[in-house]
Every structure is written in C-alpha cells, then in structure tokens.
Write a protein that holds these residues in place. Structure first.
Motif, PDB file in Angstrom:
ATOM      1  N   LYS A  70     -38.135  49.403 115.235  1.00  0.00           N
ATOM      2  CA  LYS A  70     -39.590  49.498 115.391  1.00  0.00           C
ATOM      3  C   LYS A  70     -40.180  48.105 115.609  1.00  0.00           C
ATOM      4  CE  LYS A  70     -40.535  49.205 110.472  1.00  0.00           C
ATOM      5  NZ  LYS A  70     -41.106  49.799 109.305  1.00  0.00           N
ATOM      6  N   PRO A  71     -41.377  48.030 116.210  1.00  0.00           N
ATOM      7  CA  PRO A  71     -42.048  46.740 116.393  1.00  0.00           C
ATOM      8  C   PRO A  71     -42.407  46.129 115.031  1.00  0.00           C
ATOM      9  CG  PRO A  71     -43.076  48.438 117.744  1.00  0.00           C
ATOM     10  CD  PRO A  71     -42.119  49.128 116.814  1.00  0.00           C
ATOM     11  N   ALA A  72     -42.431  44.793 114.995  1.00  0.00           N
ATOM     12  CA  ALA A  72     -42.772  44.104 113.748  1.00  0.00           C
ATOM     13  C   ALA A  72     -43.337  42.731 114.050  1.00  0.00           C
ATOM     14  CB  ALA A  72     -41.533  43.976 112.869  1.00  0.00           C
ATOM     15  N   THR A  73     -44.163  42.246 113.133  1.00  0.00           N
ATOM     16  CA  THR A  73     -44.698  40.888 113.221  1.00  0.00           C
ATOM     17  C   THR A  73     -43.698  39.940 112.556  1.00  0.00           C
ATOM     18  OG1 THR A  73     -45.846  40.973 111.099  1.00  0.00           O
ATOM     19  CG2 THR A  73     -47.078  41.739 113.057  1.00  0.00           C
ATOM     20  N   PRO A  74     -43.797  38.647 112.855  1.00  0.00           N
ATOM     21  CA  PRO A  74     -42.922  37.685 112.189  1.00  0.00           C
ATOM     22  C   PRO A  74     -43.042  37.735 110.658  1.00  0.00           C
ATOM     23  CG  PRO A  74     -43.885  36.691 114.115  1.00  0.00           C
ATOM     24  CD  PRO A  74     -44.549  38.030 113.939  1.00  0.00           C
ATOM     25  N   ARG A  75     -44.231  37.942 110.157  1.00  0.00           N
ATOM     26  CA  ARG A  75     -44.412  38.006 108.701  1.00  0.00           C
ATOM     27  C   ARG A  75     -43.678  39.215 108.114  1.00  0.00           C
ATOM     28  NH1 ARG A  75     -50.111  36.741 107.211  1.00  0.00           N
ATOM     29  NH2 ARG A  75     -49.277  34.825 108.019  1.00  0.00           N
ATOM     30  N   GLN A  76     -43.765  40.344 108.778  1.00  0.00           N
ATOM     31  CA  GLN A  76     -43.051  41.537 108.308  1.00  0.00           C
ATOM     32  C   GLN A  76     -41.541  41.310 108.342  1.00  0.00           C
ATOM     33  OE1 GLN A  76     -44.737  44.181 111.226  1.00  0.00           O
ATOM     34  NE2 GLN A  76     -46.221  45.048 109.781  1.00  0.00           N
ATOM     35  N   LEU A  77     -41.060  40.690 109.409  1.00  0.00           N
ATOM     36  CA  LEU A  77     -39.633  40.406 109.529  1.00  0.00           C
ATOM     37  C   LEU A  77     -39.185  39.389 108.474  1.00  0.00           C
ATOM     38  CD1 LEU A  77     -39.511  40.259 113.393  1.00  0.00           C
ATOM     39  CD2 LEU A  77     -38.370  41.974 111.968  1.00  0.00           C
ATOM     40  N   SER A  78     -40.033  38.422 108.195  1.00  0.00           N
ATOM     41  CA  SER A  78     -39.732  37.422 107.175  1.00  0.00           C
ATOM     42  C   SER A  78     -39.487  38.094 105.824  1.00  0.00           C
ATOM     43  CB  SER A  78     -40.891  36.430 107.069  1.00  0.00           C
ATOM     44  OG  SER A  78     -40.744  35.591 105.961  1.00  0.00           O
ATOM     45  N   PRO A 118     -48.210  37.687 116.750  1.00  0.00           N
ATOM     46  CA  PRO A 118     -47.582  38.464 117.813  1.00  0.00           C
ATOM     47  C   PRO A 118     -46.748  39.579 117.188  1.00  0.00           C
ATOM     48  CG  PRO A 118     -46.410  36.404 117.508  1.00  0.00           C
ATOM     49  CD  PRO A 118     -47.627  36.359 116.625  1.00  0.00           C
ATOM     50  N   GLN A 119     -46.352  40.526 117.997  1.00  0.00           N
ATOM     51  CA  GLN A 119     -45.495  41.619 117.528  1.00  0.00           C
ATOM     52  C   GLN A 119     -44.311  41.704 118.473  1.00  0.00           C
ATOM     53  OE1 GLN A 119     -47.215  45.617 117.364  1.00  0.00           O
ATOM     54  NE2 GLN A 119     -46.614  45.629 115.225  1.00  0.00           N
TER      55      GLN A 119
END
Length: 97
Positions: free
Chosen positions: A17-25, A89-90
């Motif tokens: 799924k799409p994710a922002t850098p913060r979510q991935l972090s 960004p996403q």
C-alpha cells in the motif's frame, strides 16, 4: 535463513500500500531520513524491472503547490508562499503495465 534488508522491507511495504516516509519510518524502525535514502535506491533498482516506483509529491497545505524539484525529498517550506506546512510525499510500488 537471512533476514530481509531494510530496502527489501521498504519495497515489500510499498508493494502492499502507499505510505509516507514517516509511516515507513515507524513501520521499519529507521529514521525518516533513512527512508528517503533507501527509497532513492529502491526506485533506481526498479528501473529495469516490471514494477514502477511512484511518488505523489509533497504539497503545500496553504497554496497547494506541488511542483517541487525533487519529489523524493521533504522540503522545509513552499517556494511559492513560504509556508512551512508541507504534506509529505507518498510512495508506492506498482506493477508496470
């Protein structure tokens, strides 16, 4: 059995799924800056594959400007209105058609 690298885990997360850098972090347990660095390498490694690394660019929350020079970067402020309220960004990885 070897454990997946951070870049492999990043790519796997973006295939889901799409994710922002913060979510991935938060998901990967690395810094947001590390996510940007790894995302750049993941995008390059997919160039000759049947997948595409897609980026929804950062966007100013005040004037909606989204024409930033480098979408794989998180700008500190908007070049148009100088606002510091920038949406991240996403990223997502999709199968090329």
């Amino acid at each position: 059995m070897e454990e997946a690298t951070t870049r492999e885990r990043l790519a796997d997360a973006l295939r889901e799924k799409p994710a922002t850098p913060r979510q991935l972090s938060e998901q990967l347990g690395v810094s947001t800056n590390a996510v940007y660095e790894h995302a750049t390498h993941v995008a390059q490694s997919l160039e000759n594959e049947d997948e595409q690394f897609l980026v929804a660019p950062p966007e100013c929350r005040d004037c909606e400007f989204d024409g930033f020079d480098d979408p794989l970067n998180y700008p500190s402020r908007c070049p148009e209105c100088k606002c510091e309220r920038i949406a991240e960004p996403q990223f997502v990885i999709e199968t090329a058609e």
